[in-house]
Design a protein around this motif. Sequence first.
Motif, short mmCIF file in Angstrom:
data_model
loop_
_atom_site.label_atom_id
_atom_site.label_comp_id
_atom_site.label_asym_id
_atom_site.label_seq_id
_atom_site.Cartn_x
_atom_site.Cartn_y
_atom_site.Cartn_z
N GLY A 18 0.80 -1.21 0.00
CA GLY A 18 0.00 0.00 0.00
C GLY A 18 0.83 1.27 0.00
O GLY A 18 0.51 2.23 0.69
N ILE A 19 1.92 1.24 -0.77
CA ILE A 19 2.84 2.38 -0.82
C ILE A 19 2.66 3.11 -2.14
O ILE A 19 2.59 2.50 -3.20
N THR A 20 2.61 4.42 -2.09
CA THR A 20 2.51 5.21 -3.31
C THR A 20 3.90 5.41 -3.92
O THR A 20 4.93 5.23 -3.24
N ILE A 21 3.91 5.81 -5.18
CA ILE A 21 5.19 6.08 -5.85
C ILE A 21 5.93 7.20 -5.13
O ILE A 21 7.16 7.13 -4.94
N ASN A 22 5.20 8.23 -4.71
CA ASN A 22 5.84 9.36 -4.02
C ASN A 22 6.46 8.91 -2.70
O ASN A 22 7.56 9.35 -2.33
N GLN A 23 5.77 8.05 -1.96
CA GLN A 23 6.31 7.54 -0.70
C GLN A 23 7.57 6.69 -0.95
O GLN A 23 8.56 6.80 -0.22
N PHE A 24 7.51 5.86 -1.97
CA PHE A 24 8.67 5.01 -2.26
C PHE A 24 9.85 5.84 -2.77
O PHE A 24 11.01 5.50 -2.54
N ALA A 25 9.53 6.94 -3.45
CA ALA A 25 10.59 7.84 -3.93
C ALA A 25 11.38 8.39 -2.75
O ALA A 25 12.62 8.49 -2.80
N GLU A 26 10.67 8.75 -1.67
CA GLU A 26 11.35 9.25 -0.48
C GLU A 26 12.19 8.16 0.17
O GLU A 26 13.31 8.40 0.63
N THR A 27 11.67 6.94 0.20
CA THR A 27 12.39 5.81 0.82
C THR A 27 13.63 5.42 0.04
O THR A 27 14.69 5.18 0.60
N GLY A 29 15.12 7.15 -2.65
CA GLY A 29 15.99 8.18 -3.18
C GLY A 29 15.94 8.28 -4.69
O GLY A 29 16.77 8.96 -5.29
N VAL A 30 14.98 7.59 -5.31
CA VAL A 30 14.80 7.67 -6.76
C VAL A 30 13.63 8.60 -7.06
O VAL A 30 12.55 8.47 -6.46
N ASN A 31 13.81 9.54 -7.95
CA ASN A 31 12.80 10.53 -8.30
C ASN A 31 11.47 9.85 -8.67
O ASN A 31 11.45 8.84 -9.36
N SER A 32 10.37 10.42 -8.19
CA SER A 32 9.06 9.81 -8.43
C SER A 32 8.71 9.75 -9.91
O SER A 32 8.10 8.78 -10.39
N GLY A 33 9.10 10.76 -10.67
CA GLY A 33 8.85 10.73 -12.11
C GLY A 33 9.62 9.62 -12.78
O GLY A 33 9.11 8.94 -13.69
N THR A 34 10.86 9.42 -12.32
CA THR A 34 11.68 8.33 -12.87
C THR A 34 11.05 6.98 -12.53
O THR A 34 10.97 6.09 -13.39
N LEU A 35 10.59 6.84 -11.29
CA LEU A 35 9.94 5.58 -10.89
C LEU A 35 8.71 5.31 -11.73
O LEU A 35 8.47 4.17 -12.17
N SER A 36 7.92 6.33 -11.98
CA SER A 36 6.72 6.17 -12.79
C SER A 36 7.07 5.72 -14.20
O SER A 36 6.43 4.80 -14.77
N SER A 37 8.10 6.33 -14.79
CA SER A 37 8.53 5.96 -16.14
C SER A 37 9.05 4.53 -16.18
O SER A 37 8.82 3.79 -17.14
N ILE A 38 9.75 4.12 -15.11
CA ILE A 38 10.28 2.74 -15.04
C ILE A 38 9.13 1.74 -14.99
O ILE A 38 9.11 0.74 -15.72
N GLN A 49 20.02 3.25 -9.94
CA GLN A 49 18.60 3.21 -9.62
C GLN A 49 18.19 1.82 -9.14
O GLN A 49 17.40 1.68 -8.19
N LEU A 50 18.73 0.79 -9.77
CA LEU A 50 18.40 -0.58 -9.38
C LEU A 50 18.82 -0.84 -7.93
O LEU A 50 18.05 -1.43 -7.16
N ILE A 53 16.46 1.04 -5.60
CA ILE A 53 15.13 0.40 -5.56
C ILE A 53 15.20 -0.86 -4.70
O ILE A 53 14.32 -1.11 -3.86
N THR A 54 16.24 -1.65 -4.89
CA THR A 54 16.40 -2.89 -4.12
C THR A 54 16.50 -2.59 -2.63
O THR A 54 15.84 -3.25 -1.81
N ALA A 55 17.32 -1.57 -2.28
CA ALA A 55 17.44 -1.19 -0.87
C ALA A 55 16.12 -0.66 -0.33
O ALA A 55 15.74 -0.96 0.81
N GLY A 56 15.42 0.13 -1.16
CA GLY A 56 14.13 0.67 -0.73
C GLY A 56 13.11 -0.41 -0.45
O GLY A 56 12.23 -0.25 0.41
N MET A 57 13.21 -1.54 -1.15
CA MET A 57 12.30 -2.67 -0.92
C MET A 57 12.76 -3.55 0.24
O MET A 57 12.08 -4.54 0.58
#
Length: 465
Positions: A18-27, A29-38, A49-50, A53-57
Amino acid sequence: MDQRTIRAELEEYLKRNGITINQFAETSGVNSGTLSSIINGNRPISMLQLDRITAGMGLTEGRFYDLYVDECFNLPVLNWRRLRPLIYRSAELDKLDCIERVVGMMMDNLSYATALFDTAEDLFKQGNRKAAALLYESVAEGEKYQHSERLALCQYRLFNIALCDDQEVNLRAAVQFESYVDRLDEADQLDALKDLANIYYALRRWDKVEKFAQEMGYKAEIQYKHRYEHLKKVEALKDPTMPLFAYISYSHVLCSAAYGERKDYDKALQYVSLYSEFSWIKEESQEAKQLVSRFEGWAEANTFLYRLMKGDVKVLPEYVLYISQRKDEILPALFKILQAANCYKFNVDDILTRFAQEIVMYRDEQGKVGTYNPQVIEDRYTHFMAELAYYYLVKGEYDIGLKYLLDSLEYSVKIYSETCIIKCVGMFEQFRHTASLEAQGEYQNLISEVQRRNEKKNGFIVGYV
């Protein structure tokens, strides 16, 4: 069944938690727009970025590298700018299977050989030798029919990477590499010949030592004349790792050692005279001066040594005085003094007492002291302990003699020194009647280890016990 992708893993993680892209971007450190494009498949993922993302998960580093390899190679065109960071990060994390997959698929196209070779050289310099070896092996396999200098350099690097404290492994590595030496650059040839001579020295293959030492000296003399004696000086495209004169002099050192081990001490002394005088050298660097000092020291020590090995016991006090002032020479000299004592039956108790602390240090550090080649030091350690054992056993000091014998055998098994194993076995059988039950049990365990290794290679030693 659909193939899993990094994007699918990320999208599923966000939904499950239940995490939004914006919340995960903060966790992450990857820009939310970049995450959305990915996630939408509109943008490839970079290595940085990989990892974020791995650390954020909350997953372990490198968790998605296998999927990343799949995605890289599913693209219409390979992108080296993405694959190169993947190789480096996989090397850092010791994910060798990932590197193996990447280079295996890349070498389907030989145009990538240069990029992979350059990366291997970089990893080699960084000390990432296992990862570098995979790249060198791949490039060498791709170029095995081209007889190129790069192929030879790959084989040289693989030879150096393979060297370890197992003499059987080192012998295979040396034999495999020998035929590539002449394809190397002139400067690399000198270092390669030096390395081969050193390994065969540790393996006690004296004909090979002499062969490669003489070849090194011959090639170094040619290069020396071109650089310093021709009217038209020739600038080398690449310098070897030592001043040129040092290869000439070191070839004489190795040849003197080879003849000394064959007990031809007069010939050994002739070679010693060749590295005792340096008025002919042109190099004037600080390194050259330090090397001259080292060669002159070896010449002085080896003059004492070969006179002693010929039976001139009168030289012993001078020799002992000389080594007592040079810490790195003490243990190599004691080894030879013991050989002479065991051969000519003279007493060296006072010398052993004088250097008792150094002998203890030598045992505790398994001989790894001084400035000599590591494989040479390891071989010398096993034979030093064997000579020490024999000296005490012949004197009737059985407990200490057997202790040194078992020390020698244990380390001989570790580095798989066939000559020293045979020597120790013969000695133990000669003095078995003096051994305690504990010593016999320790001996039996060591021989069992020899037999296990022997079975793997369809052995050379049978029926020891």
